[in-house]
Motif scaffolding. Structure first.
Motif, PDB file in Angstrom:
ATOM      1  N   PHE A 134      -7.716  -6.313   4.247  1.00 19.66           N
ATOM      2  CA  PHE A 134      -9.107  -5.387   5.255  1.00 19.66           C
ATOM      3  C   PHE A 134      -8.074  -4.080   5.266  1.00 19.66           C
ATOM      4  O   PHE A 134      -9.273  -3.264   4.447  1.00 19.66           O
ATOM      5  CB  PHE A 134      -8.911  -5.586   6.397  1.00 19.66           C
ATOM      6  N   SER A 135      -7.045  -3.987   4.398  1.00 19.58           N
ATOM      7  CA  SER A 135      -6.369  -2.578   5.054  1.00 19.58           C
ATOM      8  C   SER A 135      -6.677  -2.380   3.139  1.00 19.58           C
ATOM      9  O   SER A 135      -7.783  -0.669   2.999  1.00 19.58           O
ATOM     10  CB  SER A 135      -4.870  -3.035   4.696  1.00 19.58           C
ATOM     11  N   GLY A 175      -8.507   1.242   3.705  1.00 20.50           N
ATOM     12  CA  GLY A 175      -7.496   2.009   3.693  1.00 20.50           C
ATOM     13  C   GLY A 175      -7.545   3.188   2.903  1.00 20.50           C
ATOM     14  O   GLY A 175      -6.540   4.359   2.952  1.00 20.50           O
ATOM     15  N   GLY A 176      -8.285   2.699   1.664  1.00 16.07           N
ATOM     16  CA  GLY A 176      -8.324   4.287   0.837  1.00 16.07           C
ATOM     17  C   GLY A 176      -6.799   4.241   0.165  1.00 16.07           C
ATOM     18  O   GLY A 176      -6.126   2.713   0.557  1.00 16.07           O
ATOM     19  N   SER A 177      -6.213   4.990  -1.049  1.00 17.92           N
ATOM     20  CA  SER A 177      -4.925   5.165  -1.348  1.00 17.92           C
ATOM     21  C   SER A 177      -3.780   4.816  -0.607  1.00 17.92           C
ATOM     22  O   SER A 177      -3.095   4.283  -0.960  1.00 17.92           O
ATOM     23  CB  SER A 177      -4.855   7.003  -1.710  1.00 17.92           C
ATOM     24  N   LEU A 178      -3.506   4.826   0.534  1.00 14.16           N
ATOM     25  CA  LEU A 178      -2.833   4.482   1.393  1.00 14.16           C
ATOM     26  C   LEU A 178      -2.918   3.681   2.092  1.00 14.16           C
ATOM     27  O   LEU A 178      -1.977   2.963   3.305  1.00 14.16           O
ATOM     28  CB  LEU A 178      -2.596   6.275   2.434  1.00 14.16           C
ATOM     29  N   TRP A 179      -3.598   2.868   1.563  1.00 12.99           N
ATOM     30  CA  TRP A 179      -3.701   1.286   2.735  1.00 12.99           C
ATOM     31  C   TRP A 179      -2.678   0.823   2.592  1.00 12.99           C
ATOM     32  O   TRP A 179      -2.681  -0.158   4.058  1.00 12.99           O
ATOM     33  CB  TRP A 179      -5.064   0.615   1.236  1.00 12.99           C
ATOM     34  N   PHE A 180      -1.164   0.938   2.158  1.00 13.82           N
ATOM     35  CA  PHE A 180       0.024   0.127   2.173  1.00 13.82           C
ATOM     36  C   PHE A 180       0.699   0.404   3.416  1.00 13.82           C
ATOM     37  O   PHE A 180       0.852  -0.037   4.132  1.00 13.82           O
ATOM     38  CB  PHE A 180       0.714   0.596   1.337  1.00 13.82           C
ATOM     39  N   ILE A 181       0.472   1.928   3.753  1.00  9.72           N
ATOM     40  CA  ILE A 181       1.279   2.596   5.489  1.00  9.72           C
ATOM     41  C   ILE A 181       0.406   1.955   6.016  1.00  9.72           C
ATOM     42  O   ILE A 181       1.135   1.622   7.129  1.00  9.72           O
ATOM     43  CB  ILE A 181       0.892   4.398   5.435  1.00  9.72           C
ATOM     44  N   TYR A 182      -1.085   2.488   6.049  1.00  3.88           N
ATOM     45  CA  TYR A 182      -2.229   1.834   6.805  1.00  3.88           C
ATOM     46  C   TYR A 182      -1.765   0.212   7.376  1.00  3.88           C
ATOM     47  O   TYR A 182      -1.904  -0.331   8.721  1.00  3.88           O
ATOM     48  CB  TYR A 182      -3.206   1.560   6.998  1.00  3.88           C
ATOM     49  N   TRP A 183      -1.373  -0.561   6.013  1.00  2.00           N
ATOM     50  CA  TRP A 183      -1.061  -2.186   6.238  1.00  2.00           C
ATOM     51  C   TRP A 183       0.189  -2.117   7.348  1.00  2.00           C
ATOM     52  O   TRP A 183       0.286  -2.960   8.125  1.00  2.00           O
ATOM     53  CB  TRP A 183      -1.108  -2.859   4.706  1.00  2.00           C
ATOM     54  N   LEU A 184       0.568  -1.741   6.822  1.00  2.00           N
ATOM     55  CA  LEU A 184       1.849  -2.064   7.475  1.00  2.00           C
ATOM     56  C   LEU A 184       2.306  -0.898   9.146  1.00  2.00           C
ATOM     57  O   LEU A 184       3.501  -1.462  10.213  1.00  2.00           O
ATOM     58  CB  LEU A 184       4.007  -0.967   6.175  1.00  2.00           C
ATOM     59  N   LEU A 185       1.842  -0.231   9.023  1.00  2.03           N
ATOM     60  CA  LEU A 185       2.079   0.812  10.929  1.00  2.03           C
ATOM     61  C   LEU A 185       1.726  -0.229  11.601  1.00  2.03           C
ATOM     62  O   LEU A 185       2.901  -0.267  12.370  1.00  2.03           O
ATOM     63  CB  LEU A 185       1.038   1.599  10.579  1.00  2.03           C
ATOM     64  N   PRO A 186       0.953  -1.239  11.824  1.00  3.55           N
ATOM     65  CA  PRO A 186       0.874  -1.984  12.770  1.00  3.55           C
ATOM     66  C   PRO A 186       2.176  -2.830  13.484  1.00  3.55           C
ATOM     67  O   PRO A 186       2.419  -3.482  14.757  1.00  3.55           O
ATOM     68  CB  PRO A 186      -0.294  -2.734  12.848  1.00  3.55           C
TER      69      PRO A 186
END
Length: 300
Positions: free
Chosen positions: A261-262, A266-277
């Motif tokens: 989903f990320s 999540g765009g180019s920063l998907w990796f950060i959004y993936w880990l945040l939760p």
């Protein structure tokens, strides 16, 4: 007379009383003669006699047997695939714990019809539900909460007007044929909660519009949250399951599904959004370790 043929899609598992109540409210809708409803209900291996009770009370319902491992996304995908064969004018997603108000579908169809008159024939209309006891908003349309966080969504409070949204909770959603022709079915790569969010975002990316109908269309209680005092190992195990780990204000999905989903949204920063939760689990683990260390050092 132009008829609006509508396929109602429901999936259920071992909630006989709730499912029957949902169907009763559905078949008691105050509808105009041109609207016809055909129900496609996936019973995903219920052992409480759900299918038998439905067959006896509502023999007109098309019951599709599941394999016991479909969950929401798989069940709705099966129901939609079967309904698409008949090329309906509308497809209505309906959770079996939703109790529709008598004029709920009238509101949804009127909203969709008004949008079509304005030239918007690729529209999805989501209905908002409220808690049966507290009256508070539980499910409906959602929007991006922060401009800098594309994967953080919040519910939109319904009012007397039609409102836009970015994506949807799948509890009660009216989808026009034109949308299904473009977007297709739910994604088989997803299992439970993320399927509805993904469908709404895919629809938006393919030029469809998403709207929240005026007012509330019925009641639906919030899903229960998990015990925050669970040990980390127990939380990780639940998070890896099909329904994830529902906490007070967020659901922690499995690493694989949230990553998919990320990456998509999540765009180019998907990796950060993936880990945040998942920082919540790490924070809980660190606090528990610190507490154990202090207890051993200073005693109770």
């Amino acid at each position: 007379m132009n008829r609006n043929r509508t396929a109602v899609l429901i999936t259920c598992y071992n909630r006989k009383t709730k499912t029957l109540a949902c169907l009763e409210a559905l078949f008691n809708q105050a509808l105009t003669p041109e609207i016809t409803l055909d129900v496609y209900l996936v019973d995903d291996g219920s052992t409480d006699g759900t299918a038998e009770a439905i067959q006896q009370a509502y023999p007109q319902v098309n019951i599709l047997p599941g394999n016991g491992h479909l969950f929401w996304n798989g069940g709705m995908r099966l129901a939609l695939a079967e309904a698409i064969k008949q090329d309906y004018d509308y497809y209505l997603w309906l959770n079996d714990d939703v109790i529709l108000y008598p004029k709920a579908l009238t509101t949804l169809f009127a909203t969709s019809g008004h949008l079509a008159e304005q030239g918007d024939v690729r529209s999805i209309v989501v209905g908002s539900t409220q808690d049966p006891e507290q009256g508070t908003l539980t499910y409906g349309g959602v929007v991006q909460e922060y401009w800098w966080h594309p994967l953080r969504f919040c519910l939109v409070q319904p009012n007397e007007t039609v409102q836009r949204c970015n994506t949807i909770n799948g509890n009660c959603v009216l989808i026009r044929r034109e949308v299904v022709q473009v977007v297709g079915n739910l994604d088989p790569a997803l299992i439970h909660y993320l399927g509805d969010y993904d469908y709404g975002l895919r629809a938006q990316n393919q030029g469809c519009s998403l709207w929240i109908s005026p007012g509330y269309i019925g009641t639906c209680p919030l899903n229960q949250t998990s015990d925050s005092d669970q040990r980390l190992q127990e939380q990780l195990k639940q998070m890896s399951g099909p329904k994830g780990l529902p906490l007070k204000d967020v659901i922690l999905y499995s690493f694989e599904e949230w990553k998919l989903f990320s990456q998509r949204y999540g765009g180019s920063l998907w990796f950060i959004y993936w880990l945040l939760p998942y920082r919540r689990l790490l924070k809980g683990w660190l606090f528990s370790k610190l507490n154990i260390k202090l207890t051993r050092t200073f005693g109770r």
